[in-house]
Design a protein around this motif. Structure first.
Motif, short mmCIF file in Angstrom:
data_model
loop_
_atom_site.label_atom_id
_atom_site.label_comp_id
_atom_site.label_asym_id
_atom_site.label_seq_id
_atom_site.Cartn_x
_atom_site.Cartn_y
_atom_site.Cartn_z
N ARG A 167 0.83 -1.21 0.00
CA ARG A 167 0.00 0.00 0.00
C ARG A 167 0.87 1.26 0.00
O ARG A 167 0.60 2.22 -0.75
N LEU A 168 1.92 1.28 0.79
CA LEU A 168 2.77 2.47 0.84
C LEU A 168 3.48 2.70 -0.49
O LEU A 168 3.60 3.85 -0.94
N PHE A 227 18.06 4.94 -0.02
CA PHE A 227 17.10 6.00 -0.35
C PHE A 227 17.44 7.36 0.27
O PHE A 227 16.69 8.31 0.10
N GLY A 228 18.54 7.45 0.97
CA GLY A 228 18.96 8.74 1.50
C GLY A 228 18.60 9.01 2.93
O GLY A 228 19.19 9.88 3.57
N GLY A 229 17.61 8.31 3.45
CA GLY A 229 17.17 8.56 4.82
C GLY A 229 16.03 7.64 5.16
O GLY A 229 15.87 6.56 4.59
N ILE A 230 15.20 8.07 6.10
CA ILE A 230 14.06 7.27 6.53
C ILE A 230 13.01 8.21 7.10
O ILE A 230 13.34 9.24 7.71
N ASP A 231 11.74 7.90 6.86
CA ASP A 231 10.65 8.78 7.31
C ASP A 231 9.57 8.05 8.07
O ASP A 231 8.87 8.65 8.89
N LEU A 232 9.39 6.79 7.78
CA LEU A 232 8.20 6.09 8.24
C LEU A 232 8.59 4.67 8.62
O LEU A 232 9.09 3.92 7.79
N LYS A 252 15.80 15.99 10.81
CA LYS A 252 15.02 17.16 11.18
C LYS A 252 13.83 17.36 10.22
O LYS A 252 13.44 18.49 9.92
N LEU A 253 13.26 16.26 9.78
CA LEU A 253 12.10 16.31 8.89
C LEU A 253 10.85 15.71 9.52
O LEU A 253 9.84 15.51 8.84
N GLY A 254 10.90 15.43 10.83
CA GLY A 254 9.78 14.75 11.45
C GLY A 254 9.73 13.30 11.03
O GLY A 254 10.75 12.70 10.67
N GLY A 255 8.54 12.71 11.04
CA GLY A 255 8.41 11.33 10.62
C GLY A 255 7.31 10.62 11.37
O GLY A 255 6.59 11.22 12.18
N ASP A 256 7.17 9.33 11.10
CA ASP A 256 6.13 8.50 11.71
C ASP A 256 6.72 7.17 12.17
O ASP A 256 7.51 6.55 11.44
N ILE A 257 6.32 6.74 13.35
CA ILE A 257 6.59 5.38 13.81
C ILE A 257 5.24 4.74 14.11
O ILE A 257 4.43 5.31 14.85
N ILE A 258 5.00 3.60 13.50
CA ILE A 258 3.74 2.88 13.69
C ILE A 258 4.04 1.53 14.33
O ILE A 258 4.94 0.80 13.88
N TYR A 259 3.26 1.21 15.35
CA TYR A 259 3.34 -0.11 15.97
C TYR A 259 2.10 -0.91 15.57
O TYR A 259 0.97 -0.44 15.76
N LEU A 305 -2.94 6.91 8.94
CA LEU A 305 -2.17 7.47 10.05
C LEU A 305 -0.92 8.21 9.59
O LEU A 305 -0.46 9.14 10.26
N THR A 306 -0.35 7.79 8.47
CA THR A 306 0.90 8.41 8.01
C THR A 306 0.69 9.38 6.86
O THR A 306 1.65 9.92 6.32
N GLY A 307 -0.56 9.59 6.48
CA GLY A 307 -0.88 10.53 5.42
C GLY A 307 -1.09 11.93 5.93
O GLY A 307 -0.94 12.22 7.13
N PRO A 308 -1.48 12.83 5.05
CA PRO A 308 -1.61 14.25 5.45
C PRO A 308 -2.82 14.56 6.31
O PRO A 308 -2.84 15.58 7.00
N GLU A 309 -3.83 13.68 6.30
CA GLU A 309 -5.07 14.03 6.98
C GLU A 309 -4.96 14.00 8.51
O GLU A 309 -5.69 14.71 9.20
N LEU A 310 -4.08 13.16 9.05
CA LEU A 310 -3.96 13.05 10.51
C LEU A 310 -2.59 13.58 10.98
O LEU A 310 -1.96 12.99 11.86
N SER A 311 -2.18 14.68 10.41
CA SER A 311 -0.86 15.23 10.72
C SER A 311 -0.73 15.75 12.14
O SER A 311 0.38 16.03 12.61
#
Length: 678
Positions: free
Chosen positions: A438-439, A493-498, A545-552, A653-659
Motif C-alpha cells: 500500500r505504501l 534511499f537517502g534517509g528514513i521517514d516512516l 530534522k524532517l519529522g516522521g512516523d513510527i507505527i506499531y 495514520l501516516t498521510g496528510p489528513e492526521l498530521s
C-alpha cells in the motif's frame, strides 16, 4: 509497426541508448524520414519519426515517437519569426503532427526535420562533450576528425540550432556530423545503419584520441587525506552522514537520495582540481537540469571526524543557498519563473562518495549518473585542454526556460507518500507485505525488512525495481542487525521517514505450559525488537530534522484478556505502551508515534500459518479453516479483518489528513467491545 523506417529507428535507438558511453539516460534523440500512405487521400506522404519529449532511447517504443508531416514541418521555415521568438515554434510542431497518439515533439525536432538526411542522431556521449567543452574545442574538432565533423558554436537547443546544422550539412557534403559546443554531437546517414556507424565513429574516435593524447592525471595529484576510506568504514560513514545531508537538501522540499561510491567518483574527490572544477559546474543541459549548475563539496579530508564533517556541511549549505540565490538574482528577469529551491542536488564528500537527490528515487539515481557523466566530461576536457562549460547566464536561460517550466507544470500531481521512505519489519508476508504494498502504491520508497532475506527481496521485487523497494535482512531481536538494516535503508534511499514495527510471532499456550524460553522469544521479537528498531530509526529521524512516523502493529490483545496467550498479549501490551512513551519523547522532533490494534488476521498471515491458527482454533473449538469467520462472527460488524485493512490504517495514520495525531491506537477489529479503548 507499419513503417520500416520507423522500425529501424526503434532498433537503432535501443542499441545506442543501451550503452552509457553513447548517451545518458533520457538524453539525446534520434529520427528517421520515410514515406507512408495518407489514410485520407490514399496518396504517399513524407513523414518524420522522432523521439518525443521525455523519452529514453534505450527503452524507446513506438508510443515514444512523435510523427510529423515533413512538408508541413519544413514549411515552418517560412513563418519562423526569428531567434527572439523561436520558442513559439514548439507549439507550431503540433500543427504538423500526423495521425493519432504518439509523444509530444521535443525542442530538438527542428534539428531532425530540417537536416537533409534520412536518419539523424543527436547524442550526449562523455567523449563528445569533452571536446565540446574544451577551451580549444574548434581546433580539437578539426585535428581529431578532419573535415568529417564540423564544430558548431554553443546555441541553446531550438529552431535556430536546427537551421544552423541544416546549413552546415548543406555546405559540407563530406561531413557526417557535428560537435555542438558545450552540448554534445549530431550525426546523420543515408541509412539507419550508416547514421549509427557515423555516431559511433565520432564517439569512439573522440574517446580513442583522449586516451592516446590526453594527460595521464587530468585532475591533478591525489591530495593527502582525501583518499577513499576503506569500504566498510566508508559505507558506515556514508550511512552516518546520509540523514543529515538529506535534511539539508530538503530545506525547500523533501527529496529522496541515492549514494554512489564508484571508482570514478572517489578518484575525482581525491584530486587537487576537485574544488575548482566542481565550482565551474556542468555544461550539457541534460546534466545540469538534473544536477543543478554545481554541487556542494565538503572541503574537509576523509580523516576529519564525523562531528567536524556534519558541522562543516551545515555551514557550506548556508553558503550554497546564498550562492544559488545570487545566481538566480543575477540572471532572472521579470518574466522568469520563481526560484525552484536553493538546495543542492549533488553533495560530494571526499573519501566517502556522492549523495544525489530528486523528487523520487529514480530522479535521484539519474542525477547521480549524470554527475558521473559530468566527471567523465571534465576528465576528457582537462586531459586535452581546459574544461570550459557554458556560462552561468546560458545555464540560467535553460534552467529557467519557459519551455522547461511548462514541462514541469505538466508533471502529474504527486501521490500522498511521494518522497517518503518507509521501513517495514516482517514485510515479506501477511500484514507487513500488505502495508509495504500500500505504501509503495501511494508513492513511498519501501524497505522490506524480514528475517528471511530471500523472501524480503522477492517481496520487494513484486513492488517494482530498486527505485521503488529493496529487501533487507533484519533480525529485530539483534541490535547490530537492526542497525545494519537501517543503514541499508538510508544508503538506498537517502534517509528514513516512516517506520512500521510489524515483525512478530505468537505462541498460543496457557500459563502453566508457557516456558521461560517462550516468554523470552515473544518479548525479544516484539517488545525488544520494536524498541531496537525505533531507537535506531529515531536517531536518523532526529538527524534529518524532517519529522516522521513510527507505527506499531500491536493487537486488540494489548487491552483484551484473551485465553491461553499470556506471553503474546503481555508483549503486545508492552508495545502499546511504547507508543505512548515514544509519542511524548519524540514529539519535540516532529515524530508522530501511533499504533494499530487488529483483531486476528487469518488470511495471508505468517503467524497463523505457522501453528498459531491451529492452536487458536483448538482453543475456541472450531476448525482451523473456519477461524477467520469465527473471529468475524464475534465482532460488532461481523466482518473478517484482512491484511489490507491494517494497511489502510497505516496509510491514513501516516498521510496528510492526521498530521496532528500522535499517541493514538486505532482498533482495526470490526468492533470487539471488550477491546474498546478507555
Amino acid at each position: 509497426m507499419s513503417n520500416s523506417a520507423a522500425s529501424e529507428l526503434i532498433a537503432r535507438s535501443n542499441r545506442l541508448g543501451a550503452d552509457p558511453k553513447n548517451t545518458n539516460y533520457a538524453g539525446g534523440n534520434t529520427s528517421a524520414k520515410g514515406t507512408a500512405t495518407d489514410p485520407v487521400t490514399g496518396e504517399p506522404v513524407e513523414l518524420l519519426w522522432v523521439k518525443g519529449s521525455g523519452g529514453d532511447l534505450g527503452t524507446l517504443t513506438e508510443s515514444g515517437l512523435a510523427v510529423l508531416r515533413l512538408d508541413r514541418m519544413r514549411a515552418l521555415t517560412e513563418v519562423y519569426p526569428g531567434i527572439d521568438r523561436e520558442d513559439e515554434m514548439v507549439a507550431a510542431f503540433d500543427y504538423c503532427l500526423h495521425g493519432k497518439g504518439g509523444a509530444a515533439p521535443s525542442i530538438d525536432t527542428a534539428m531532425h526535420g530540417l537536416v537533409d538526411a534520412p536518419h539523424v542522431d543527436h547524442l550526449h556521449p562523455d567523449s563528445g562533450i569533452a571536446i565540446a567543452t574544451s577551451a580549444d574545442g574548434p581546433a580539437l574538432t578539426e585535428k581529431i576528425f578532419g573535415d568529417k565533423v564540423v564544430w558548431v558554436p554553443w546555441r541553446r537547443p531550438g529552431f535556430q540550432l536546427g537551421l544552423d546544422i541544416a546549413a552546415i550539412k548543406a555546405e559540407n557534403p563530406q561531413a557526417i556530423g557535428t560537435i555542438l559546443g558545450g552540448h554534445g554531437i549530431t550525426a546523420w546517414g543515408e541509412t539507419s545503419d550508416e547514421a549509427e556507424r557515423n555516431s559511433l565513429w565520432i564517439i569512439d574516435t573522440a574517446a580513442a584520441y583522449i586516451a592516446e593524447h590526453g594527460a595521464a592525471e587530468p585532475f591533478g595529484a591525489v591530495v593527502p587525506g582525501y583518499e577513499p576510506l576503506p569500504e566498510t568504514e566508508r559505507r558506515a560513514r556514508a550511512a552516518a552522514l546520509a540523514p543529515t545531508i538529506r535534511g539539508l537538501a530538503s530545506t525547500d522540499r523533501v527529496v529522496v537520495g541515492h549514494f554512489t561510491d564508484s571508482e570514478p567518483v572517489l578518484d575525482f574527490l581525491s584530486r587537487e582540481k576537485l574544488l575548482p572544477l566542481a565550482g565551474l559546474g556542468t555544461s550539457c543541459p541534460d546534466h545540469f537540469l538534473r544536477t543543478k549548475v554545481k554541487p556542494l563539496v565538503l572541503d574537509l579530508p576523509a580523516t576529519a571526524t564525523l562531528e567536524e564533517q556534519l558541522a562543516r556541511l551545515a555551514e557550506l549549505h548556508v553558503d550554497y543557498r546564498a550562492d544559488y540565490q545570487a545566481y538566480y538574482d543575477a540572471h532572472a528577469t521579470s518574466e522568469s519563473p520563481a526560484i525552484r529551491g536553493a538546495d543542492p542536488l549533488i553533495v560530494l564528500v571526499p573519501g566517502v562518495g556522492m549523495f544525489s537527490y530528486g523528487a523520487n528515487k529514480q530522479t535521484a539515481r539519474v542525477a547521480g549518473e549524470f554527475y558521473v557523466n559530468a566527471i567523465g566530461v571534465m576528465r576528457g576536457a582537462e586531459a586535452l585542454s581546459t574544461y570550459t562549460p557554458i556560462s552561468d547566464a546560458e545555464k540560467f536561460r535553460i534552467e529557467y526556460w519557459a519551455l522547461e517550466e511548462a514541462k514541469l507544470q505538466r508533471l502529474p500531481k504527486p501521490k500522498t507518500h511521494q518522497g517518503r521512505i518507509a521501513f517495514v519489519t516482517g514485510a515479506a508476508s501477511g500484514i507487513g507485505k500488505a502495508i509495504a504494498t500500500r505504501l509503495a502504491a501511494e508513492g513511498a520508497c519501501v524497505v522490506v525488512a524480514d528475517l528471511d532475506l530471500e523472501k524480503a527481496q522477492a517481496a520487494a521485487a513484486e513492488l517494482g525495481g530498486s527505485d521503488v523497494a529493496i529487501g533487507v535482512a533484519a533480525n529485530v531481536a539483534d541490535g547490530a542487525a537492526v542497525q545494519d538494516a537501517i543503514d541499508a535503508a538510508v544508503l538506498a534511499f537517502g534517509g528514513i521517514d516512516l517506520i512500521v514495527n510489524n515483525a512478530g510471532l505468537s505462541l498460543s499456550k496457557p500459563l502453566l505450559e508457557t516456558t521461560e524460553k517462550d516468554w523470552d522469544l515473544q518479548h525479544d521479537v516484539m517488545a525488544k525488537g520494536s524498541f531496537l528498531v525505533s531507537k535506531a530509526a529515531a536517531k536518523a529521524l532526529i538527524d534529518q530534522k524532517l519529522g516522521g512516523d513510527i507505527i506499531y502493529i500491536s493487537s486488540k490483545n494489548s487491552v483484551f484478556a484473551g485465553p491461553n496467550n499470556i506471553a503474546y498479549s503481555a508483549t503486545k501490551a508492552d508495545q502499546a505502551h511504547q507508543v505512548r512513551l515514544l509519542a511524548v519523547e519524540l514529539g519535540e522532533h516532529g515524530v508522530r508515534v501511533n499504533g494499530i490494534n487488529p483483531d486476528g488476521v487469518v488470511r495471508g498471515s505468517g503467524i497463523f500459518a505457522s501453528g498459531w491458527g491451529a492452536n487458536r482454533a483448538a482453543t475456541y473449538g472450531v476448525k482451523e479453516e473456519d477461524l477467520g469467520q469465527f473471529y468475524a462472527n464475534r465482532t460488532i460488524l461481523k466482518r473478517e479483518v484482512v491484511p489490507e485493512n491494517v494497511a489502510d490504517a497505516v496509510y491514513v495514520l501516516t498521510g496528510p489528513e492526521l498530521s496532528r495525531t500522535t499517541g493514538l491506537h486505532i482498533p482495526v477489529d470490526s468492533g470487539v467491545a471488550a477491546a474498546f479503548l478507555r
